[in-house]
Design a protein around this motif. Sequence first.
Motif, PDB file in Angstrom:
ATOM      1  N   MET A 100       0.855  -1.184   0.000  1.00 26.99           N
ATOM      2  CA  MET A 100       0.000   0.000   0.000  1.00 26.99           C
ATOM      3  C   MET A 100       0.894   1.238   0.000  1.00 26.99           C
ATOM      4  O   MET A 100       1.926   1.269   0.670  1.00 26.99           O
ATOM      5  CB  MET A 100      -0.894  -0.018   1.243  1.00 26.99           C
TER       6      MET A 100
ATOM      7  N   GLU B 253      -2.877   5.557   5.716  1.00 26.17           N
ATOM      8  CA  GLU B 253      -3.089   4.174   5.314  1.00 26.17           C
ATOM      9  C   GLU B 253      -4.485   3.687   5.668  1.00 26.17           C
ATOM     10  O   GLU B 253      -5.122   4.181   6.603  1.00 26.17           O
ATOM     11  CB  GLU B 253      -2.044   3.257   5.966  1.00 26.17           C
ATOM     12  N   ASP B 254      -4.969   2.710   4.919  1.00 27.40           N
ATOM     13  CA  ASP B 254      -6.230   2.037   5.218  1.00 27.40           C
ATOM     14  C   ASP B 254      -5.908   0.873   6.145  1.00 27.40           C
ATOM     15  O   ASP B 254      -5.562  -0.229   5.705  1.00 27.40           O
ATOM     16  CB  ASP B 254      -6.878   1.548   3.922  1.00 27.40           C
TER      17      ASP B 254
ATOM     18  N   LEU C 196      -5.253  -3.283   5.542  1.00 20.23           N
ATOM     19  CA  LEU C 196      -4.021  -3.948   5.970  1.00 20.23           C
ATOM     20  C   LEU C 196      -4.334  -5.112   6.906  1.00 20.23           C
ATOM     21  O   LEU C 196      -3.731  -6.193   6.800  1.00 20.23           O
ATOM     22  CB  LEU C 196      -3.103  -2.950   6.671  1.00 20.23           C
TER      23      LEU C 196
ATOM     24  N   THR D 280       2.092  -8.085   3.805  1.00 21.72           N
ATOM     25  CA  THR D 280       1.531  -6.770   3.519  1.00 21.72           C
ATOM     26  C   THR D 280       2.425  -5.688   4.088  1.00 21.72           C
ATOM     27  O   THR D 280       3.010  -5.865   5.161  1.00 21.72           O
ATOM     28  CB  THR D 280       0.110  -6.654   4.140  1.00 21.72           C
TER      29      THR D 280
ATOM     30  N   TYR E  35       3.033  -1.120   4.217  1.00 20.49           N
ATOM     31  CA  TYR E  35       2.599   0.246   3.908  1.00 20.49           C
ATOM     32  C   TYR E  35       3.826   1.104   3.660  1.00 20.49           C
ATOM     33  O   TYR E  35       4.729   1.160   4.509  1.00 20.49           O
ATOM     34  CB  TYR E  35       1.773   0.831   5.053  1.00 20.49           C
TER      35      TYR E  35
ATOM     36  N   VAL F   4      -1.622  -1.161  -3.908  1.00 17.88           N
ATOM     37  CA  VAL F   4      -2.827  -0.381  -3.604  1.00 17.88           C
ATOM     38  C   VAL F   4      -2.409   1.053  -3.328  1.00 17.88           C
ATOM     39  O   VAL F   4      -1.634   1.310  -2.405  1.00 17.88           O
ATOM     40  CB  VAL F   4      -3.577  -0.950  -2.386  1.00 17.88           C
ATOM     41  N   SER F   5      -2.893   1.967  -4.134  1.00 18.68           N
ATOM     42  CA  SER F   5      -2.629   3.390  -3.915  1.00 18.68           C
ATOM     43  C   SER F   5      -3.793   3.992  -3.138  1.00 18.68           C
ATOM     44  O   SER F   5      -4.957   3.844  -3.522  1.00 18.68           O
ATOM     45  CB  SER F   5      -2.465   4.117  -5.251  1.00 18.68           C
ATOM     46  N   ILE F   6      -3.472   4.657  -2.059  1.00 17.85           N
ATOM     47  CA  ILE F   6      -4.532   5.321  -1.282  1.00 17.85           C
ATOM     48  C   ILE F   6      -5.125   6.478  -2.073  1.00 17.85           C
ATOM     49  O   ILE F   6      -6.311   6.773  -1.973  1.00 17.85           O
ATOM     50  CB  ILE F   6      -3.970   5.824   0.059  1.00 17.85           C
TER      51      ILE F   6
ATOM     52  N   SER G  97      -7.677   3.135  -3.581  1.00 18.09           N
ATOM     53  CA  SER G  97      -8.730   3.107  -2.577  1.00 18.09           C
ATOM     54  C   SER G  97      -9.978   3.788  -3.126  1.00 18.09           C
ATOM     55  O   SER G  97      -9.910   4.860  -3.731  1.00 18.09           O
ATOM     56  CB  SER G  97      -8.267   3.825  -1.306  1.00 18.09           C
TER      57      SER G  97
END
Length: 841
Positions: free
Chosen positions: A63, A71-72, A76, A87, A89, A172-174, A213
Amino acid sequence: MRPAIRGGRLSFALVRRALGVGLVLLNGAAGIGVGQLAPPGTGGVAVLVNSLTAVGAEKRVLMIGAHPDDEDTELLAILSRGLGAQTAYLSLSRGEGGQNLIGPELGPELGVIRTEELLAARRLDGARQYFTRAYDFGFSKTAEESFRFWPRDSLLKDVLDVIRRFRPQVVVSIFSGTPRDGHGQHQVAGALARQAFEILKDSSWGPVKLYRSARFDSAGTTLTLQGGRLEPVTGQSFHQLAMAGRSRHRSQDMGQLQQPGPSVIRLALWEERDSGRGTRDGNGLFAGVDTVLRGQARYVALVDSARAALNPLHPEALVPLLARALDALGNGTNAVDTEQRALLSHALAAAAGVEIDGVADDWIVVGGQRVQVEATVWNAGASGARLDDVQLVAPAGWAIERLDQPSGPIAGGGVATRRFVVTVPADAERSQPYFLRRPPLGALYDWSAVPPDVRGLPFEPPLLELAVRATIAGASVTFTREVSYRYRDEADGEVRRPLAVDCAFDVALTPGLVVWPSAGPASGPRRFTVTVTNRTRGAAVAELTLTPPRGWAALPRDTLVFAHEDESKSATVTLALPASVQPGVVLLRAGAGRASGRRCQDASRVIDYPHIRPRPVVHPSAVEIHVVQIALPALARVGYVRGAADRVPEALAAVGVPVELLDADSLARGSLARYDAIVIGSRAYETDPALVANNGRILEYARGGGLVIVQYQQYPFIQGGFAPYPLTLARPHDRVTDEAAPVTLLDPGAPVFHVPNEIGPADWQGWVQERGLYFAHDWDPAYAPLLEMHDPGDPPLQGGLLVSHVGRGTYVYTALAFFREIPAGVTGAYRLFANLLALRK
């Protein structure tokens, strides 16, 4: 660099590569050494469940966001704890440009806190943490502005380096990389995530899918995950775990409720490597991703059997299966096999009840010191195990003496102890986060002297680590643990501290910055305090020297005698301005050392809060003296309610303002009429319940003829109706991020621009990070706006300084960033604030 152990023994570099990824799930840590400052324990069933969820397949997700707390955490948590994915970040910055709700630290020190808060969150959601060199320079409104501070090629290189190291299949791009992201740094994070994916997607190992996201984009959502699902080990939902993790961002007032029930995570498939075949997103996050471990069918089958056979009341029953699985995995040296072996080794150790620990007899060590280290291997299970090797790994140049034989059997229920003596090199460098060892290059940290395997990690590896090789049920396992110092606290029980290197004498000189008027009553002599702490063991004698600025009167040397370790002694020195002094910035320096030994300068300050691991940060033993032309109004006393990360009252007192801090009792029952002015610190309505409870008394003081100056506040101030007349804040709030933005005086004749200081163009020069934030957006006509400013291309803002008459008194709301400018020694900010203090009728 750290030496690898050769000659037929274990290669610690290999172990670190494996365990740097494996220990995240097992110990709930994120990054080397984090999460290990605790008494020994296997981790129990939680380790078994988390590791068995992660082994047997290759699933990796990275991420990417801009800051800590972007971050989400829910995503995560479900990826790591629920789907067994490795995973991580990647935060471009460490959040140095934010505010601090829990203490006085700002800038780099706040970055240390926020890095640790990310790690605290990762301990809950099970992910790892990475960074780029980016220093958070503050809020920006466009990607173009952010790229002026953060050269695109430099940050792109860092992002690519992390992707090559972590090798995710899914990114995954926020953020979207467009203006809808708001913050310019958010836009940069989205743009770099997409660019990095484009560069690497066609490589043999590169990422296969890129998501963004879709938290607030139901129409664009292509995939949903259910965060409300129960995580069986903790008995909480992934959403609840995530909210507990988000609440670790305490410096940013991010505390969240842990609501039960459904919670939907939304993602939008942005791009995939083989887009010509059509989207396979409906089949799940890893649809179209090869997660199979090639050539490891027997290993995978044994892992599946172990999952099925897991009995939480009898974890030891898994030992034979896990040992066979390790044997089936083999001794491959590729990254996937190494990672799988690390995960399974710790699962085997947890099932068998084997745990290691390492403690030292001191935690702040100095050059030349001999440190005793005791390693223990505890076999809490019923079956025997064999200790094959125990190594103590230290930085290059540290001498290690082994006192016991490394190998031997460990009976069920037994403890094996191995002792070492470590000698710290005489020239050992003070402990300091690796990214702070050199001055930054603009808004990028200087990593040029940092080993490549450390760049991008949260912190450098710990000073001392145990590397243990043991045989359990015929299988060889290898694992590490940080060596720490422990002591008994009468209230908290066992407390552990990480090891740190200091100089023989810690030299702290306060205050660190002084703004010194060149004329007037506040221009008289100043007192400075130097505090020296003996970090050597036993008695010591230090010669203290103070070096004044060039052309100032010489200062005498002093001798300090210490009877024991950690004893501190202080000396006070008085300085007077030379008759011919000119405005400018000069330094007063201090140092201490033995007559024939190493001279020590600087002081190590440990940043220590209950929710994070303690970290030392080095402060220079120098006072930055700003000689300025500033006049103060006649003041007997000024009441001050401290706000968040608020160092303004001490700075004002240092220039001669008679500041008295107002505590809860003073606000509730004290005579406020005694004060010439009452100043409310930034965000004090969020941090001081007594201020909220007694705001009516503050307004009564103003109506009775007092002067109230309220520095910037956030939405609770508006929602509480604490101002005497209505005003509003926009969402997102109005701010001026360009610290050099032109300023227009809306009422040039207003006293605030003339008494006692004439405010001119020079007073708006040299501001840092921003002009102001949380400008009033709309306000009652009772307020008079006095300033206008704006960022390039934005509409003018007039809500940065509002003055109103309240009864017989005066009420001021100012969004100007005094909380940054005054502690930074910005002369114009001092002069303007002095004029604000003169507004009482």
